[in-house]
Design a protein around this motif. Structure first.
Motif, mmCIF file in Angstrom:
data_model
loop_
_atom_site.group_PDB
_atom_site.id
_atom_site.type_symbol
_atom_site.label_atom_id
_atom_site.label_comp_id
_atom_site.label_asym_id
_atom_site.label_seq_id
_atom_site.Cartn_x
_atom_site.Cartn_y
_atom_site.Cartn_z
ATOM 1 N N GLU A 96 42.542 -25.810 -41.765
ATOM 2 C CA GLU A 96 43.490 -25.056 -40.940
ATOM 3 C C GLU A 96 44.928 -25.496 -41.226
ATOM 4 O O GLU A 96 45.822 -24.651 -41.346
ATOM 5 N N CYS A 97 45.140 -26.797 -41.361
ATOM 6 C CA CYS A 97 46.477 -27.304 -41.702
ATOM 7 C C CYS A 97 46.965 -26.712 -43.014
ATOM 8 O O CYS A 97 48.107 -26.244 -43.124
ATOM 9 N N LEU A 98 46.087 -26.727 -44.024
ATOM 10 C CA LEU A 98 46.470 -26.252 -45.350
ATOM 11 C C LEU A 98 46.657 -24.739 -45.389
ATOM 12 O O LEU A 98 47.532 -24.235 -46.093
ATOM 13 N N LEU A 99 45.837 -24.020 -44.625
ATOM 14 C CA LEU A 99 45.981 -22.564 -44.592
ATOM 15 C C LEU A 99 47.288 -22.168 -43.899
ATOM 16 O O LEU A 99 47.924 -21.174 -44.271
ATOM 17 N N LEU A 100 47.700 -22.943 -42.912
ATOM 18 C CA LEU A 100 49.001 -22.701 -42.279
ATOM 19 C C LEU A 100 50.137 -22.928 -43.277
ATOM 20 O O LEU A 100 51.156 -22.230 -43.239
ATOM 21 N N VAL A 101 49.961 -23.905 -44.185
ATOM 22 C CA VAL A 101 50.951 -24.126 -45.248
ATOM 23 C C VAL A 101 51.000 -22.912 -46.179
ATOM 24 O O VAL A 101 52.082 -22.438 -46.553
ATOM 25 N N VAL A 102 49.828 -22.401 -46.537
ATOM 26 C CA VAL A 102 49.749 -21.234 -47.423
ATOM 27 C C VAL A 102 50.432 -20.030 -46.778
ATOM 28 O O VAL A 102 51.176 -19.289 -47.444
ATOM 29 N N MET A 103 50.213 -19.839 -45.485
ATOM 30 C CA MET A 103 50.825 -18.717 -44.773
ATOM 31 C C MET A 103 52.346 -18.878 -44.714
ATOM 32 O O MET A 103 53.090 -17.897 -44.807
ATOM 33 N N ALA A 104 52.814 -20.112 -44.562
ATOM 34 C CA ALA A 104 54.259 -20.374 -44.566
ATOM 35 C C ALA A 104 54.836 -20.102 -45.952
ATOM 36 O O ALA A 104 55.934 -19.535 -46.083
ATOM 37 N N LEU A 157 55.228 -31.133 -43.052
ATOM 38 C CA LEU A 157 56.527 -31.252 -43.723
ATOM 39 C C LEU A 157 56.743 -30.106 -44.707
ATOM 40 O O LEU A 157 57.866 -29.589 -44.830
ATOM 41 N N LEU A 158 55.680 -29.679 -45.392
ATOM 42 C CA LEU A 158 55.790 -28.538 -46.307
ATOM 43 C C LEU A 158 56.124 -27.252 -45.550
ATOM 44 O O LEU A 158 56.932 -26.434 -46.014
ATOM 45 N N ILE A 214 59.825 -27.483 -44.548
ATOM 46 C CA ILE A 214 60.718 -27.185 -45.680
ATOM 47 C C ILE A 214 60.753 -25.682 -45.952
ATOM 48 O O ILE A 214 61.827 -25.103 -46.188
ATOM 49 N N SER A 215 59.575 -25.036 -45.886
ATOM 50 C CA SER A 215 59.513 -23.585 -46.116
ATOM 51 C C SER A 215 60.362 -22.836 -45.103
ATOM 52 O O SER A 215 61.135 -21.922 -45.462
ATOM 53 N N TYR A 216 60.255 -23.233 -43.831
ATOM 54 C CA TYR A 216 60.998 -22.523 -42.788
ATOM 55 C C TYR A 216 62.492 -22.835 -42.812
ATOM 56 O O TYR A 216 63.305 -21.993 -42.425
ATOM 57 N N LEU A 217 62.862 -24.006 -43.260
ATOM 58 C CA LEU A 217 64.291 -24.299 -43.422
ATOM 59 C C LEU A 217 64.902 -23.374 -44.473
ATOM 60 O O LEU A 217 66.011 -22.845 -44.284
ATOM 61 N N ARG A 218 64.182 -23.157 -45.567
ATOM 62 C CA ARG A 218 64.661 -22.241 -46.604
ATOM 63 C C ARG A 218 64.643 -20.793 -46.133
ATOM 64 O O ARG A 218 65.536 -20.010 -46.457
ATOM 65 N N ILE A 219 63.604 -20.453 -45.354
ATOM 66 C CA ILE A 219 63.514 -19.086 -44.813
ATOM 67 C C ILE A 219 64.688 -18.807 -43.879
ATOM 68 O O ILE A 219 65.347 -17.762 -43.983
ATOM 69 N N ILE A 220 64.973 -19.744 -42.974
ATOM 70 C CA ILE A 220 66.064 -19.560 -42.015
ATOM 71 C C ILE A 220 67.411 -19.472 -42.730
ATOM 72 O O ILE A 220 68.264 -18.640 -42.396
ATOM 73 N N LEU A 240 47.071 -36.112 -44.388
ATOM 74 C CA LEU A 240 46.469 -34.785 -44.459
ATOM 75 C C LEU A 240 46.929 -33.837 -43.365
ATOM 76 O O LEU A 240 46.604 -32.651 -43.390
ATOM 77 N N VAL A 241 47.689 -34.354 -42.387
ATOM 78 C CA VAL A 241 48.230 -33.498 -41.319
ATOM 79 C C VAL A 241 49.756 -33.433 -41.398
ATOM 80 O O VAL A 241 50.335 -32.344 -41.347
#
Length: 307
Positions: free
Chosen positions: A111-119, A212-213, A216-222, A206-207
């Motif tokens: 679930e953690c990793l899939l949330l990263v993929v969605m981000a 953090l990934l 970082i994705s959302y900082l770039r998105i914003i 693993l969490v």
């Protein structure tokens, strides 16, 4: 030589809600309703993301897989919790306990990793829209989902073996609602310090690294959204990310409080509450968040439900 009079544990007894026997019927009803809502809500999301032509995009492909993962994640614990409440017997065999904790951790990391993929999907869609169809093609999406499911498997199997290699003697009662690392380490004989460190290190890498990934994705998105010239463009971009961001906050917030807070602040009651929160609340709210805040999903549901 004298023989040691020690009885080793072959099964555990989960105390669960045995301290409130008068609420047995009420708790069973509440958890049954919650479990049915999780199955129906996430099941509907899976069906509409697979059948609606308007939702055949990477974003909804990941959402359908995430909903399936939520059903699996909850099904590891809730059916047994319901059984224990109904029968008032919390006994669970040693091997079943090991399988439960291993499955729970594998699905939690997935679930953690899939949330990263969605981000990452939202990052590519907003920050690199021209390259989006090329980068997020169907083959890449399938590979990312498979990687999310299997990446954490070796580490979690190793952690489970590490925990259950301890000797459990004396009392076999676990003051928890399902098998988890903290109550198991408390029930173990001898020094468990190294195992506790292993659990915390495993949780951190693993969490927190996936978190953090995502950050970082959302900082770039914003940053990209704020550079958009039109207000409507900014609003549309924010709306596509808001649902995912809410789910991330719910899941990571409750999991971090449960596993990363200091040992001195742990208590049986608080552990049960936080455990219920991250295993039940996020899966039951996931369909509500995505259906209420996403116009495409609402339209697809309206077309599907009359059928």
């Amino acid at each position: 030589m004298e023989r040691s009079n020690i009885t080793f544990v072959v099964e555990f007894i989960l105390l669960g809600f045995s301290d409130v026997p008068n609420l047995r019927g009420f708790l069973f009803g509440i958890f049954l309703i919650i479990y049915m809502n999780i199955l129906i809500g996430n099941g509907l999301l899976i069906v509409v993301t697979k059948t609606s032509p308007a939702l055949q995009t990477p974003m909804y492909f990941f959402l359908g897989n995430f909903s399936f993962l939520e059903i699996c994640y909850t099904s590891v614990t809730l059916p047994r919790i319901l059984r224990d409440i109904w029968t008032q017997k919390g006994n669970i065999p040693f091997l079943s306990c090991a399988m439960q904790i291993c499955s729970l951790y594998i699905l939690g990391i997935a679930e953690c990793l899939l949330l990263v993929v969605m981000a990452y999907d939202r990052y590519v869609a907003i920050c690199k829209p021209l390259y989006y169809p090329l980068i997020m093609n169907h083959r890449t999406c399938v590979q990312l989902v498979i990687a999310s499911w299997i990446t954490g498997v070796p580490a979690q199997i190793g952690l489970t073996c590490h925990i259950f290699s301890l000797k459990f003697c004396g009392s076999n009662k676990l003051n928890h609602i399902f098998c988890d690392a903290s109550p198991l380490l408390e029930a173990a004989c001898g020094n468990t310090y190294q195992r506790e460190i292993s659990v915390h290190v495993n949780t951190f890498f693993l969490v927190m690294i996936p978190f953090l990934l995502i950050l970082i994705s959302y900082l770039r998105i914003i940053t990209t959204i704020l550079k958009l010239p039109s207000t409507s463009g900014k609003s549309k971009a924010f709306s596509t990310c808001s649902s995912h961001l809410m789910v991330v906050c719910l899941f990571y917030g409750s999991a971090s409080i449960m596993y990363l807070r200091p040992k001195s602040s742990h208590s049986a009651k608080s552990d049960k509450i936080f455990a219920l929160f991250y295993t039940i609340v996020t899966p039951v709210l996931n369909p509500i968040i995505y259906s209420l805040r996403n116009k495409d999903v609402i339209v697809a549901l309206k077309k599907f439900l009359p059928k």
